[in-house]
Design a protein around this motif. Sequence first.
Motif, PDB file in Angstrom:
ATOM      1  N   LEU A  71       0.827  -1.208   0.000  1.00 31.87           N
ATOM      2  CA  LEU A  71       0.000   0.000   0.000  1.00 31.87           C
ATOM      3  C   LEU A  71       0.862   1.260   0.000  1.00 31.87           C
ATOM      4  O   LEU A  71       0.539   2.238  -0.690  1.00 31.87           O
ATOM      5  CB  LEU A  71      -0.925  -0.001   1.226  1.00 31.87           C
ATOM      6  N   ASP A  72       1.941   1.244   0.770  1.00 33.18           N
ATOM      7  CA  ASP A  72       2.831   2.412   0.835  1.00 33.18           C
ATOM      8  C   ASP A  72       3.479   2.698  -0.518  1.00 33.18           C
ATOM      9  O   ASP A  72       3.890   3.833  -0.782  1.00 33.18           O
ATOM     10  CB  ASP A  72       3.923   2.197   1.883  1.00 33.18           C
ATOM     11  N   ALA A  73       3.570   1.684  -1.363  1.00 26.89           N
ATOM     12  CA  ALA A  73       4.222   1.852  -2.664  1.00 26.89           C
ATOM     13  C   ALA A  73       3.309   2.457  -3.723  1.00 26.89           C
ATOM     14  O   ALA A  73       3.773   2.856  -4.791  1.00 26.89           O
ATOM     15  CB  ALA A  73       4.740   0.502  -3.154  1.00 26.89           C
TER      16      ALA A  73
ATOM     17  N   VAL B  71       6.920   0.610  -8.384  1.00 28.49           N
ATOM     18  CA  VAL B  71       6.511  -0.615  -9.039  1.00 28.49           C
ATOM     19  C   VAL B  71       7.344  -1.814  -8.615  1.00 28.49           C
ATOM     20  O   VAL B  71       6.882  -2.962  -8.652  1.00 28.49           O
ATOM     21  CB  VAL B  71       6.558  -0.430 -10.577  1.00 28.49           C
ATOM     22  N   ALA B  72       8.575  -1.589  -8.183  1.00 26.95           N
ATOM     23  CA  ALA B  72       9.458  -2.695  -7.824  1.00 26.95           C
ATOM     24  C   ALA B  72       8.907  -3.521  -6.666  1.00 26.95           C
ATOM     25  O   ALA B  72       9.073  -4.748  -6.633  1.00 26.95           O
ATOM     26  CB  ALA B  72      10.845  -2.153  -7.470  1.00 26.95           C
TER      27      ALA B  72
ATOM     28  N   GLN C  89       0.222   0.036 -15.677  1.00 30.83           N
ATOM     29  CA  GLN C  89      -0.536   1.243 -15.308  1.00 30.83           C
ATOM     30  C   GLN C  89      -0.150   1.770 -13.934  1.00 30.83           C
ATOM     31  O   GLN C  89      -0.752   2.719 -13.439  1.00 30.83           O
ATOM     32  CB  GLN C  89      -2.041   0.958 -15.364  1.00 30.83           C
ATOM     33  N   PHE C  90       0.863   1.159 -13.324  1.00 36.67           N
ATOM     34  CA  PHE C  90       1.282   1.532 -11.975  1.00 36.67           C
ATOM     35  C   PHE C  90       2.207   2.749 -12.043  1.00 36.67           C
ATOM     36  O   PHE C  90       3.389   2.639 -12.371  1.00 36.67           O
ATOM     37  CB  PHE C  90       2.007   0.339 -11.330  1.00 36.67           C
ATOM     38  N   THR C  91       1.664   3.917 -11.743  1.00 34.04           N
ATOM     39  CA  THR C  91       2.426   5.164 -11.827  1.00 34.04           C
ATOM     40  C   THR C  91       2.180   6.012 -10.578  1.00 34.04           C
ATOM     41  O   THR C  91       1.197   5.800  -9.864  1.00 34.04           O
ATOM     42  CB  THR C  91       2.019   5.978 -13.070  1.00 34.04           C
ATOM     43  N   PRO C  92       3.068   6.986 -10.294  1.00 32.05           N
ATOM     44  CA  PRO C  92       2.856   7.848  -9.117  1.00 32.05           C
ATOM     45  C   PRO C  92       1.564   8.652  -9.235  1.00 32.05           C
ATOM     46  O   PRO C  92       1.038   8.862 -10.334  1.00 32.05           O
ATOM     47  CB  PRO C  92       4.087   8.766  -9.143  1.00 32.05           C
ATOM     48  N   LEU C  93       1.059   9.114  -8.096  1.00 32.74           N
ATOM     49  CA  LEU C  93      -0.105   9.996  -8.115  1.00 32.74           C
ATOM     50  C   LEU C  93       0.218  11.251  -8.914  1.00 32.74           C
ATOM     51  O   LEU C  93       1.347  11.738  -8.884  1.00 32.74           O
ATOM     52  CB  LEU C  93      -0.513  10.379  -6.689  1.00 32.74           C
ATOM     53  N   PRO C  94      -0.762  11.790  -9.644  1.00 29.91           N
ATOM     54  CA  PRO C  94      -0.501  12.982 -10.459  1.00 29.91           C
ATOM     55  C   PRO C  94      -0.255  14.221  -9.604  1.00 29.91           C
ATOM     56  O   PRO C  94      -0.549  14.237  -8.404  1.00 29.91           O
ATOM     57  CB  PRO C  94      -1.788  13.126 -11.281  1.00 29.91           C
ATOM     58  N   ALA C  95       0.264  15.244 -10.220  1.00 30.52           N
ATOM     59  CA  ALA C  95       0.507  16.514  -9.530  1.00 30.52           C
ATOM     60  C   ALA C  95      -0.789  17.035  -8.928  1.00 30.52           C
ATOM     61  O   ALA C  95      -1.851  16.961  -9.544  1.00 30.52           O
ATOM     62  CB  ALA C  95       1.082  17.535 -10.504  1.00 30.52           C
TER      63      ALA C  95
END
Length: 239
Positions: free
Chosen positions: A36-38, A44-45, A73-79
């Motif tokens: 969850l923290d990732a 993604v790792a 589709q695993f990407t950081p939250l957007p700005a």
Amino acid sequence: MFSFILHAALFVALANPLTASPDITQQFRQRDQALLDAIAPGDVAVWDAALAADAIYVDENGVVMSRVDFLKQFTPLPAGASGTLAISAYSAHQSGDVITVVHTDDEDELYHGQHLKAQYLMTETWQNQNGSWKLLLIHAYAVLKEPEAAVLSISDLDEYVGRYSAASDLSYTIRREGDHLIGERKGRPATPLKAEVRDVFFVSAQLRTRKIFDRDRTGRVIGFVDRREGSDLVWKRIP
């Protein structure tokens, strides 16, 4: 092949639901919290290391993804968005080399300056593969929350009072008791109706369904639909 193994594992786990030891439960809870923290930073790792080669992920919208599609589709939250997911309830059951997990996760999100909250119910199947525990299946479910009820005037409430029919053997009666409405389907217990907005009502224990009222050109209520997952059961007002 994956489907057969998964169904067999789930059958064994459900037939012999042995609570995992406290040490195992704590170990898997820490693993799941790390997953969850990732999510927010798009690490993604962490997920790549946990997922089995033939893993399946079902998201809260019902989209079924393979391991490859999920990681893609695993990407950081957007700005403008930030948030955390924290496990608030956790249980694990072990049957041989399979562990089934159910956990509840509380989400706090800051979205362009606005504070949002959500809750998810996650079910997982882990399998010991050559001495390493791997995630075979993850299913995310967005827990429905009761919206804040709108306050309608007595005269507004009285507009909905009456009898409605969906078929010759299906009738529904709405009456007003004080400052709220009561709905009763023939043969079932009466329940309070709460307004979400004008002409849209819900029942506390039936949050998948909304009663959406229809009016004629003069503004008179002539019926409503029970809408659930996009399907409507139509009720007409009885004169």
